[in-house]
Write an enzyme that holds these catalytic residues in place. Structure first.
Site, PDB file in Angstrom:
ATOM      1  CB  SER A 135      -8.171   3.935   2.642  1.00 10.65           C
ATOM      2  OG  SER A 135      -7.345   3.267   3.587  1.00 10.65           O
ATOM      3  CE  LYS A 184      -3.861   2.097   2.553  1.00  6.36           C
ATOM      4  NZ  LYS A 184      -4.777   1.978   3.723  1.00  6.36           N
ATOM      5  CB  SER A 197      -8.951   0.866   5.443  1.00  6.62           C
ATOM      6  OG  SER A 197      -9.621   2.040   5.797  1.00  6.62           O
TER       7      SER A 197
END
Length: 489
Positions: free
Chosen positions: A150, A75, A174
């Protein structure tokens, strides 16, 4: 190679048996990634670096290390030395860290190969995948639906079978909600089990790092590689365990539980599926217990989360001012430079949350807003402690329906959603961020040809227990429920 139906152990065996080389493996992943670049799931593709490392590792394969030569994606809020790290924000679109996050170091030590940096909702703020500066990420099963966030790019990459695993971050849900919406496994460990040093924060008291995989077994290798107390992170804890050795050794009798005020909102076939699962658990000698939880506390989850996370978010990102690093806008003096840099560098969702967070941090508002929210969080944590005196594993629905249509959620942020009866269920996964307990979502059933997951939790530091339970349920689900649909090639 598509990684949807293979385990890390399968890939490792192919490498040591010379059925495939690390170079071929990495080339396959790079080709698959390049093919998908229009989906916006990647912000940075590290092609040259990945191939160079693959060539080096191919010279002497480590037969004992399952993660050796395995390609993966980080990420893009995880700092990577010499590699662009944006956290999905325009203001950081030129930021190249001079150091590695601890989790990045751990995977370097494991000789895994980072293929690239995955898109995310800006600064981890958002649950849709629509708010990264580099463009929208849509659901891989249906481009008209959200992927969730997210950790949108990481979820997309694993769901499409581009990589066998990806790192993610979880402040409210998330990792675990996108896992449900994309038919993959998403795991958030106990708070502090994986060091957050070098991870660009959202709300430090709620932030966790974790993983997306296609099966529960793979998590055991990832946890053993990354769980370690880190002196650079004052929230880090020692929570190491023999995950690989014990992943299949669930106790003969486990007390599973569900919250009465949550399960009442299950409807139709999904409700029948949960009831069927509970019956199968009982038939296997386990208990399934209905639990009471103060409904007022459940209804307070969204507001409590907003108050705490928005205040922490505006505080942690006060350094994004265009002066120290990141994009710098023009201005006649440093005040105007800061104002213009933040105005031009942040998206609407971030600005909105910063305004609310700043309002709370005003001295006259802290007691009536922020302090009260922290007190409510404490009440919720105490209620969870009482709950775990009755059960070992808490089961909750990560989502009640498949991924929503983009047009139905576009531009709608958490603080703008209507507070309807039972709307707190949409935020139920935040419970695990409030008390830091380990929490995992695994694929469960399909509805409208779209995946829906199921979520398991255990009290803090019982990460092995929740992984064992998830592995046990994973096997049951594969045998007894509608299978998660395969992606159309």
């Amino acid at each position: 190679m598509n990684f949807k139906k293979v385990t890390l152990k399968n890939i490792h065996n192919k490498l040591i048996n010379k059925e495939i080389t690390i170079i071929d493996l990495v080339n396959d992943v790079l080709k698959a990634s390049e093919k998908e670049m229009k989906s916006n799931f990647l912000i940075t593709l590290c092609k040259e670096e990945a191939l160079e490392k693959a060539k080096e590792l191919q010279k002497n394969i480590d037969k004992e290390n399952i993660l050796y030569g395995i390609p993966f994606i980080h990420k893009d809020n995880i700092s990577t030395k010499g590699v662009l790290t944006t956290a999905g924000s325009k203001i950081l679109s030129n930021y190249i860290p001079s150091f590695n996050a601890t989790i990045a170091e751990k995977f370097q030590e494991s000789n895994s190969i980072m293929i690239g940096k995955a898109a995310l909702d800006e600064l981890s703020m958002g649950g849709t995948g629509l708010f990264s500066f580099n463009g929208e990420v849509r659901n891989p099963y249906d481009n008209n639906r959200i992927v969730g966030g997210s950790s949108s790019g990481s979820a997309y990459a694993v769901a499409k079978g581009i990589v066998p695993f990806a790192t993610g971050g979880d402040t409210g849900d998330s990792i675990r909600k996108p896992a449900s919406l994309n038919g993959v496994v998403g795991f958030k460990p106990t708070y502090g089990s994986i060091s957050r040093y070098g991870a660009i924060p959202y709300a430090p008291s709620l932030d966790h790092l974790g993983f997306f995989t296609n099966n529960v077994e793979d998590l055991s290798y990832l946890c053993e590689a990354t769980y370690e107390k880190d002196e650079k992170d004052f929230t880090s804890i020692d929570n190491k365990n023999e995950f690989v050795k014990n992943i299949n050794n669930l106790d003969e009798k486990v007390k599973f539980g569900y919250i009465k005020h949550v399960d009442k909102y299950l409807e139709g076939q999904l409700k029948k599926d949960y009831q069927k699962l509970y019956e199968i658990l009982k038939q296997n000698g386990h208990e399934v217990i209905e639990l009471d939880f103060d409904k007022k506390l459940l209804e307070a989850i969204p507001a409590t989360y907003m108050m705490i996370s928005f205040a922490e978010g505006v505080s942690t990102h006060s350094n994004l001012d265009g002066i120290k690093f990141g994009l710098r806008a023009k201005g006649k003096d440093y005040k105007e430079i800061i104002k213009n840099s933040r105005t031009q560098g942040f998206g609407d969702t971030v600005k909105r949350r910063f305004i609310i967070g700043s309002y709370q941090l005003k001295s006259e508002n802290q007691e009536i807003l922020l302090s009260k929210s922290k007190k409510v969080r404490r009440l919720i944590v105490e209620a969870l402690e009482k709950l775990y005196s009755q059960v070992d594993i808490l089961i909750v629905p990560p989502t009640l329906k498949p991924a929503p249509i983009v047009n139905n959620v576009y531009g709608v942020d958490v603080e703008q959603k209507e507070d309807n009866e039972g709307s707190f269920v949409e935020y139920i996964l935040i419970l695990a961020n409030f008390n830091g307990m380990p929490s995992i979502t695994i694929p469960f059933v399909t509805q409208d040809n779209m995946p829906i997951g199921i979520n398991l939790n255990a009290k803090p530091k019982n990460d092995l227990k929740v992984l064992q339970a998830a592995k046990f349920l994973e096997d049951i689900i594969l045998k007894n429920f509608r299978q998660v649909v395969d992606l159309i090639e």
